[in-house]
Design a protein around this motif. Structure first.
Motif, short mmCIF file in Angstrom:
data_model
loop_
_atom_site.label_atom_id
_atom_site.label_comp_id
_atom_site.label_asym_id
_atom_site.label_seq_id
_atom_site.Cartn_x
_atom_site.Cartn_y
_atom_site.Cartn_z
N GLY A 130 0.82 -1.20 0.00
CA GLY A 130 0.00 0.00 0.00
C GLY A 130 0.86 1.25 0.00
N PHE A 131 0.20 2.38 0.14
CA PHE A 131 0.90 3.66 0.15
C PHE A 131 1.48 3.93 1.52
CE2 PHE A 131 -1.61 4.38 -3.61
CZ PHE A 131 -0.71 5.05 -4.41
N GLY A 132 2.65 4.51 1.52
CA GLY A 132 3.29 4.90 2.76
C GLY A 132 3.19 6.38 3.02
N GLY A 133 2.84 7.17 2.02
CA GLY A 133 2.73 8.59 2.25
C GLY A 133 2.54 9.39 0.99
N ILE A 134 2.29 10.66 1.18
CA ILE A 134 2.16 11.64 0.09
C ILE A 134 3.09 12.79 0.48
CG2 ILE A 134 0.62 13.24 -1.09
CD1 ILE A 134 -1.69 11.39 -0.19
N PHE A 135 3.89 13.24 -0.45
CA PHE A 135 4.86 14.28 -0.16
C PHE A 135 4.72 15.40 -1.18
CE2 PHE A 135 6.38 10.06 0.85
CZ PHE A 135 6.59 10.17 2.21
N LEU A 136 4.56 16.63 -0.68
CA LEU A 136 4.40 17.80 -1.55
C LEU A 136 5.48 18.83 -1.23
CD1 LEU A 136 0.55 18.43 -1.29
CD2 LEU A 136 1.78 17.28 -3.12
N ARG A 137 5.93 19.52 -2.23
CA ARG A 137 6.87 20.62 -2.02
C ARG A 137 6.07 21.92 -1.84
NH1 ARG A 137 11.86 18.75 -3.27
NH2 ARG A 137 11.94 17.00 -4.71
N THR A 138 6.56 22.78 -0.97
CA THR A 138 5.93 24.08 -0.76
C THR A 138 6.98 25.06 -0.25
OG1 THR A 138 4.17 25.28 0.39
CG2 THR A 138 5.18 23.46 1.58
N ASP A 139 6.78 26.33 -0.52
CA ASP A 139 7.70 27.34 -0.02
C ASP A 139 7.55 27.57 1.47
OD1 ASP A 139 8.81 27.79 -2.54
OD2 ASP A 139 7.32 29.31 -3.04
N ASP A 140 6.38 27.24 2.03
CA ASP A 140 6.10 27.53 3.44
C ASP A 140 5.38 26.35 4.10
OD1 ASP A 140 5.52 28.63 5.91
OD2 ASP A 140 4.49 30.39 5.10
N PRO A 141 6.11 25.27 4.44
CA PRO A 141 5.47 24.10 5.04
C PRO A 141 4.68 24.42 6.31
CG PRO A 141 7.71 23.57 4.40
CD PRO A 141 7.54 25.05 4.23
N LYS A 142 5.19 25.28 7.17
CA LYS A 142 4.52 25.59 8.43
C LYS A 142 3.11 26.14 8.18
CE LYS A 142 4.90 28.26 12.68
NZ LYS A 142 5.68 29.22 13.45
N THR A 143 2.99 27.11 7.27
CA THR A 143 1.68 27.69 6.96
C THR A 143 0.75 26.66 6.34
OG1 THR A 143 2.64 29.89 6.70
CG2 THR A 143 0.51 29.50 5.64
N LEU A 144 1.28 25.82 5.46
CA LEU A 144 0.43 24.80 4.82
C LEU A 144 -0.04 23.77 5.84
CD1 LEU A 144 -0.61 24.71 1.98
CD2 LEU A 144 1.19 23.07 1.41
N TYR A 145 0.84 23.35 6.76
CA TYR A 145 0.40 22.45 7.84
C TYR A 145 -0.74 23.08 8.63
CZ TYR A 145 3.98 18.76 7.70
OH TYR A 145 4.75 17.68 7.35
N GLN A 146 -0.60 24.35 8.99
CA GLN A 146 -1.63 25.04 9.76
C GLN A 146 -2.95 25.10 8.99
OE1 GLN A 146 0.41 28.75 10.54
NE2 GLN A 146 1.30 27.99 12.45
N TRP A 147 -2.90 25.35 7.68
CA TRP A 147 -4.10 25.42 6.85
C TRP A 147 -4.80 24.07 6.82
CZ3 TRP A 147 -6.21 23.17 2.57
CH2 TRP A 147 -7.28 23.85 1.97
N TYR A 148 -4.05 23.00 6.60
CA TYR A 148 -4.64 21.66 6.57
C TYR A 148 -5.22 21.28 7.93
CZ TYR A 148 -3.21 20.32 1.85
OH TYR A 148 -3.10 20.23 0.48
N GLU A 149 -4.60 21.70 9.01
CA GLU A 149 -5.14 21.45 10.35
C GLU A 149 -6.44 22.22 10.55
OE1 GLU A 149 -1.66 22.62 12.59
OE2 GLU A 149 -1.13 20.52 12.97
N GLN A 150 -6.43 23.51 10.20
CA GLN A 150 -7.60 24.37 10.43
C GLN A 150 -8.79 23.96 9.57
OE1 GLN A 150 -6.95 28.55 9.72
NE2 GLN A 150 -9.12 29.04 9.86
N HIS A 151 -8.57 23.75 8.29
CA HIS A 151 -9.69 23.54 7.38
C HIS A 151 -10.05 22.09 7.13
CE1 HIS A 151 -10.06 27.79 6.62
NE2 HIS A 151 -8.75 27.84 6.37
#
Length: 122
Positions: free
Chosen positions: A6-27
Motif C-alpha cells: 500500500g501507500f506509505g505517504g504523500i509528499f508535496l513541495r511548498t515554499d512555506d510548510p509551516k503555513t500549509l500544515y496550519q491550513w490543513y489542520e484548520q480547514h
C-alpha cells in the motif's frame, strides 16, 4: 515473494510548510503526529486506494501540478459546505458515480485537492 502492500505517504513541495500544515489542520481537521507529519490510521479509510497515472496534458487537474491529493471523506457535501463557509477556494462542481461522490478544493499553495466519498457497503 516480497510485495508492495500500500501507500506509505504523500509528499508535496511548498515554499512555506509551516503555513500549509496550519491550513490543513484548520480547514481539513488533520492533526500532526509527533513525527511532524499527518498520518491516518488504516481502519478509518475505505479499503481501496487508487494509484493512477495521467498524461502530461490531461486537464483532470492542472498540468503544472505534478500530483494531486485525493482524500477520503464521510460526508462530501458537509465538508465542502463547511470549507466554503471558511472561505476556502472550492470548485462548485460536484460529481457522483457508482463508486462515490467527488468534489475539489484548492489549498493556499495552489494545489488542487480531490475529496472522495466512497460508496459504503450496506
Amino acid at each position: 515473494m516480497a510485495s508492495i502492500t500500500g501507500f506509505g505517504g504523500i509528499f508535496l513541495r511548498t515554499d512555506d510548510p509551516k503555513t500549509l500544515y496550519q491550513w490543513y489542520e484548520q480547514h481539513l481537521g488533520l492533526v500532526k503526529s509527533e513525527a511532524g507529519s499527518f498520518s491516518f490510521p488504516a481502519p478509518t479509510q475505505h479499503p481501496e486506494v487508487v494509484f493512477s497515472f495521467f498524461k502530461q496534458d490531461n486537464a483532470y487537474f492542472p498540468p503544472a501540478q505534478k500530483a494531486m491529493i485525493n482524500l477520503q471523506v464521510d460526508d462530501l457535501d458537509g465538508v465542502l459546505d463547511r470549507l466554503i463557509e471558511e472561505g476556502v477556494t472550492v470548485d462548485p462542481k460536484r460529481e457522483s458515480y457508482d463508486f462515490g461522490k467527488f468534489g475539489w478544493l484548492t489549498d493556499p499553495a495552489g494545489n488542487r485537492i480531490e475529496l472522495w466519498q466512497p460508496i459504503t457497503a450496506e
